[in-house]
Design an enzyme around this catalytic site. Structure first.
Site, PDB file in Angstrom:
ATOM      1  N   LYS A  30      -9.450  -3.442 -19.487  1.00 33.18           N
ATOM      2  CA  LYS A  30      -8.280  -3.126 -18.986  1.00 33.18           C
ATOM      3  C   LYS A  30      -8.311  -4.245 -17.659  1.00 33.18           C
ATOM      4  O   LYS A  30      -7.159  -4.815 -16.998  1.00 33.18           O
ATOM      5  CB  LYS A  30      -7.481  -2.193 -19.466  1.00 33.18           C
ATOM      6  CG  LYS A  30      -5.432  -1.927 -18.619  1.00 33.18           C
ATOM      7  CD  LYS A  30      -4.860  -0.581 -19.232  1.00 33.18           C
ATOM      8  CE  LYS A  30      -5.760  -0.017 -18.106  1.00 33.18           C
ATOM      9  NZ  LYS A  30      -4.870  -0.836 -16.581  1.00 33.18           N
ATOM     10  N   ARG A 104       1.265  -3.329 -12.961  1.00 35.67           N
ATOM     11  CA  ARG A 104       1.723  -3.861 -12.125  1.00 35.67           C
ATOM     12  C   ARG A 104       1.365  -4.510 -11.727  1.00 35.67           C
ATOM     13  O   ARG A 104       0.433  -5.265 -10.127  1.00 35.67           O
ATOM     14  CB  ARG A 104       0.649  -2.243 -11.396  1.00 35.67           C
ATOM     15  CG  ARG A 104       1.212  -0.750 -11.051  1.00 35.67           C
ATOM     16  CD  ARG A 104       0.707  -0.061 -10.754  1.00 35.67           C
ATOM     17  NE  ARG A 104       0.496  -0.485  -8.924  1.00 35.67           N
ATOM     18  CZ  ARG A 104       1.627  -0.039  -8.622  1.00 35.67           C
ATOM     19  NH1 ARG A 104       2.432  -0.036  -9.009  1.00 35.67           N
ATOM     20  NH2 ARG A 104       1.660  -0.698  -7.629  1.00 35.67           N
ATOM     21  N   CYS A 128       2.178   3.533 -14.800  1.00 40.41           N
ATOM     22  CA  CYS A 128       1.983   4.637 -14.611  1.00 40.41           C
ATOM     23  C   CYS A 128       2.607   5.541 -13.532  1.00 40.41           C
ATOM     24  O   CYS A 128       2.378   5.410 -12.405  1.00 40.41           O
ATOM     25  CB  CYS A 128       0.517   5.101 -14.685  1.00 40.41           C
ATOM     26  SG  CYS A 128       0.776   4.836 -16.269  1.00 40.41           S
ATOM     27  N   ASP A 318      -9.356   7.701 -13.439  1.00 41.83           N
ATOM     28  CA  ASP A 318      -9.278   7.406 -14.307  1.00 41.83           C
ATOM     29  C   ASP A 318     -10.303   8.248 -15.848  1.00 41.83           C
ATOM     30  O   ASP A 318      -9.600   8.305 -16.805  1.00 41.83           O
ATOM     31  CB  ASP A 318      -9.479   6.103 -14.831  1.00 41.83           C
ATOM     32  CG  ASP A 318      -8.538   4.916 -14.007  1.00 41.83           C
ATOM     33  OD1 ASP A 318      -7.492   5.804 -13.944  1.00 41.83           O
ATOM     34  OD2 ASP A 318      -9.018   3.607 -13.582  1.00 41.83           O
ATOM     35  N   VAL A 340      -7.929   9.935  -5.219  1.00 39.87           N
ATOM     36  CA  VAL A 340      -7.106   8.982  -4.934  1.00 39.87           C
ATOM     37  C   VAL A 340      -5.351   8.949  -5.399  1.00 39.87           C
ATOM     38  O   VAL A 340      -5.034   7.920  -4.484  1.00 39.87           O
ATOM     39  CB  VAL A 340      -7.744   7.771  -6.150  1.00 39.87           C
ATOM     40  CG1 VAL A 340      -7.043   6.589  -6.101  1.00 39.87           C
ATOM     41  CG2 VAL A 340      -9.153   7.945  -5.515  1.00 39.87           C
TER      42      VAL A 340
HETATM   43  C1  EPZ Z   1      -6.226   0.280 -10.106  1.00 43.54           C
HETATM   44  O1  EPZ Z   1      -5.142   0.612  -9.737  1.00 43.54           O
HETATM   45  C2  EPZ Z   1      -5.929   0.460 -11.945  1.00 43.54           C
HETATM   46  N1  EPZ Z   1      -5.231  -0.452 -11.938  1.00 43.54           N
HETATM   47  C3  EPZ Z   1      -6.081   2.335 -11.756  1.00 43.54           C
HETATM   48  O2  EPZ Z   1      -5.938   2.067 -13.335  1.00 43.54           O
HETATM   49  C4  EPZ Z   1      -6.884   2.643 -11.697  1.00 43.54           C
HETATM   50  O3  EPZ Z   1      -6.588   3.891 -11.114  1.00 43.54           O
HETATM   51  C5  EPZ Z   1      -7.444   2.495  -9.705  1.00 43.54           C
HETATM   52  O4  EPZ Z   1      -6.802   1.149  -9.293  1.00 43.54           O
HETATM   53  C6  EPZ Z   1      -7.937   2.982  -8.561  1.00 43.54           C
HETATM   54  O5  EPZ Z   1      -9.643   2.621  -9.820  1.00 43.54           O
HETATM   55  C7  EPZ Z   1      -5.342  -1.698 -12.641  1.00 43.54           C
HETATM   56  O6  EPZ Z   1      -6.519  -2.242 -12.731  1.00 43.54           O
HETATM   57  C8  EPZ Z   1      -4.505  -1.857 -13.217  1.00 43.54           C
HETATM   58  P1  EPZ Z   1      -5.573   1.095  -5.738  1.00 43.54           P
HETATM   59  P2  EPZ Z   1      -4.425  -0.161  -8.566  1.00 43.54           P
HETATM   60  O7  EPZ Z   1      -4.584   0.003  -5.066  1.00 43.54           O
HETATM   61  O8  EPZ Z   1      -5.320  -0.903  -7.820  1.00 43.54           O
HETATM   62  C9  EPZ Z   1      -2.435   3.576  -2.268  1.00 43.54           C
HETATM   63  C10 EPZ Z   1      -5.289   3.661 -15.637  1.00 43.54           C
HETATM   64  O9  EPZ Z   1      -4.951   4.286 -15.809  1.00 43.54           O
HETATM   65  N2  EPZ Z   1      -1.991   1.996  -2.413  1.00 43.54           N
HETATM   66  O10 EPZ Z   1      -6.768   0.877  -6.328  1.00 43.54           O
HETATM   67  O11 EPZ Z   1      -3.194   0.010  -8.096  1.00 43.54           O
HETATM   68  C11 EPZ Z   1      -2.575   4.225  -3.697  1.00 43.54           C
HETATM   69  O12 EPZ Z   1      -1.143   4.829  -3.810  1.00 43.54           O
HETATM   70  C12 EPZ Z   1      -5.090   2.838 -13.983  1.00 43.54           C
HETATM   71  O13 EPZ Z   1      -6.603   2.062 -15.766  1.00 43.54           O
HETATM   72  C13 EPZ Z   1      -1.052   1.637  -1.254  1.00 43.54           C
HETATM   73  O14 EPZ Z   1      -0.621   3.097  -0.475  1.00 43.54           O
HETATM   74  O15 EPZ Z   1      -4.629   1.198  -7.022  1.00 43.54           O
HETATM   75  C14 EPZ Z   1      -3.429   4.794  -4.312  1.00 43.54           C
HETATM   76  O16 EPZ Z   1      -3.505   6.041  -4.037  1.00 43.54           O
HETATM   77  C15 EPZ Z   1      -3.945   4.368 -12.687  1.00 43.54           C
HETATM   78  N3  EPZ Z   1      -0.799   0.550  -0.591  1.00 43.54           N
HETATM   79  C16 EPZ Z   1      -4.862   3.985  -3.702  1.00 43.54           C
HETATM   80  O17 EPZ Z   1      -4.361   3.514  -2.500  1.00 43.54           O
HETATM   81  C17 EPZ Z   1      -0.905  -0.478  -1.790  1.00 43.54           C
HETATM   82  O18 EPZ Z   1      -0.432  -0.952  -0.786  1.00 43.54           O
HETATM   83  C18 EPZ Z   1      -5.697   3.915  -4.916  1.00 43.54           C
HETATM   84  O19 EPZ Z   1      -4.701   2.377  -5.242  1.00 43.54           O
HETATM   85  C19 EPZ Z   1      -1.691  -0.021  -2.511  1.00 43.54           C
HETATM   86  C20 EPZ Z   1      -2.594   1.417  -2.822  1.00 43.54           C
END
Ligand code: EPZ
Length: 446
Positions: A30, A104, A128, A318, A340
């Site tokens: 995904k 997202r 989510c 995840d 995370v």
């Molecule tokens: C991706 O989310 C995945 N989603 C998530 O999968 C996964 O848990 C996550 O990466 C970590 O591996 C998709 O790929 C669609 P991040 P993403 O940006 O890209 C903070 C699932 O269940 N952050 O790596 O949104 C954020 O709040 C899902 O399949 C900021 O502060 O995750 C988090 O604490 C859920 N500012 C951390 O970074 C920003 O602008 C990691 O988020 C961006 C992120």
């Protein structure tokens, strides 16, 4: 897409206590395919993506590409998509708005649309509720490339009056989405982009594979540094998506929690090394085969473990939620420190109601203090086992938490009613058919 009629349900009644046994097949991840579909916008010629799962996140991206003029058709193979960006155009606001709050991924349309059309409008995001999930890194990155970002009540409008230029960027945290934002924007920006603090998840590496097939020049250096030399044009790609390692880990946890034996077709060892180590420490057995991995319960007591979730190559966030269900059955005290997402333990309330002993703490109960320590976030879990779970009425809160609830109900004594299961189809293709195949005893309520 796909053979046969998919089962849909909002609520299901599960009669637990039945081990899940059998074989299921994975498709593409995904968290890769949705981004690969967006990448097709960057090409001057059509792209072909294989192993696309029939999940609702894919449908959202398909809809959003469609309103921007990308012609998408199903190929001959199950899960094959043809994406033709020949007639990309600005979409009507109402058509974009129809996708608000559903995923997202729309935030990743920014760079490609700016390159293609000079402007972009991104609806409010969904996904989510496992933390605040801000998009500040994304917007800062886009501004650094030269985009003008305007926040509106219903979304974000972007333009690039003087074009997009490569830049030196350092992420405050190795965010998966922000790294993808940089990649999808830099490949066609003028000059060189140097990204420090990049996320290096296998799904990102596969996106880089795709972009290279399209004509991009991207090098991945040591220490989370990615360099991109912008090019003026990219072509389409043909690619078979990386398998979904999060789904694989979920079924592995299901095998353990239900004392079952599941062969996960398409799972590969190298992208799951960290998970497999933890699975083995818990006492789970696995066999690596050429065409997948067999995960099974040892038939003896499970062991408690201490886990800290982290960015790759650490233990993925995840994977944590489904595994927690299996840890309720382990003999002793396990600790999971979630570093995370700050609010990813909402799903444990239902497990406690079902008889699990789990306490959630604000403190960092891990090897090191994380970003969430001292900030009132309940992000560490202490799980004392073994517990016998009993059936309950539960409501699915989010994607992985929902899958965890399913496993909990399947491993519990008695009957559970699990509602809001539709969320699970955001990320698990045909999960009800797979449960049937594995011998789960359930009925669809509606
Ligand atoms: C991706 O989310 C995945 N989603 C998530 O999968 C996964 O848990 C996550 O990466 C970590 O591996 C998709 O790929 C669609 P991040 P993403 O940006 O890209 C903070 C699932 O269940 N952050 O790596 O949104 C954020 O709040 C899902 O399949 C900021 O502060 O995750 C988090 O604490 C859920 N500012 C951390 O970074 C920003 O602008 C990691 O988020 C961006 C992120």
């Amino acid at each position: 897409m796909g053979a046969g009629v998919a089962l849909h349900a909002d609520s299901i009644t599960i009669r637990g206590g039945q081990p899940l046994n059998g074989r299921i097949e994975l498709k593409g991840a995904k968290n890769l395919v949705t981004k690969a579909m967006v990448a097709a916008l960057l090409g001057d010629t059509p792209s072909v993506l294989k192993d696309v799962p029939d999940i609702s996140d894919v449908r959202v991206v398909r809809g959003l590409l469609d309103v921007h003029g990308v012609k998408i058709t199903d190929g001959e193979e199950d899960g094959e998509l043809h994406l033709d960006p020949g007639a990309v155009e600005s979409a009507h606001m109402a058509d974009i708005d129809a996708h608000a709050g559903s995923s997202r991924i729309p935030i990743l349309f920014c760079g490609p649309l700016l390159h293609r059309l000079g402007e972009a409008f991104i609806p409010d995001l969904g996904g989510c509720r496992i933390g605040d999930r801000p998009i500040d890194f994304h917007l800062d990155v886009l501004r650094t490339f030269g985009a003008v970002v305007e926040k509106l009540p219903s979304g974000i409008r972007l333009s690039a009056p003087t074009g997009l230029r490569g830049a030196k960027i350092e992420l405050p945290y190795p965010s998966v989405g922000a790294t993808e934002q940089v990649l999808l924007t830099a490949v066609r920006s003028e000059g060189i982009t140097e990204l420090r603090g990049a996320a290096i998840e296998p799904e990102i590496m596969d996106l880089i594979n795709i972009l290279q097939k399209m004509g991009a020049i991207i090098s991945v250096d040591t220490d989370r540094v990615i360099r991109i030399e912008g090019v003026t044009a990219l072509s389409g790609y043909s690619h078979r998506a990386l398998f979904d390692r999060n789904e694989a880990a979920s079924w592995a946890a299901a095998a353990l929690a239900t004392e079952g034996d599941i062969f996960v077709g398409g799972a590969r060892q190298s992208e799951m090394l960290t998970f497999l180590n933890v699975f083995r420490k818990v006492g789970g057995e696995f066999e690596i085969h050429e065409d997948g991995i067999r995960f099974y319960h040892p038939g003896t007591a499970l062991n408690p473990v201490i886990i800290e979730t982290d960015v790759h190559p650490g233990f993925m966030t995840d994977w944590q939620q489904p595994l927690v269900v299996a840890l309720t059955k382990a003999q002793g005290v396990s600790i999971v420190h979630e570093t995370v997402y700050e609010k990813r333990f909402g799903f444990v309330d239902a497990l406690v109601e079902m008889g699990a002993t789990i306490q959630i703490h604000r403190e960092c109960l891990g090897g090191q203090a994380c970003r969430f320590g001292q900030r009132n976030f309940n992000h560490s879990a202490v799980i004392s086992g073994p517990s016998t779970l009993h059936g309950a009425d539960i409501v699915v809160p989010d994607l992985r938490g929902g899958f965890s609830h399913l496993i909990a109900a399947l491993s519990a004594e008695g009957t559970s009613r699990v509602s809001n299961v539709g969320i699970i189809s955001r990320g698990y293709e045909r999960f009800l058919e797979k449960l049937q195949l594995l011998g789960a005893d359930f009925t669809i309520e509606g």
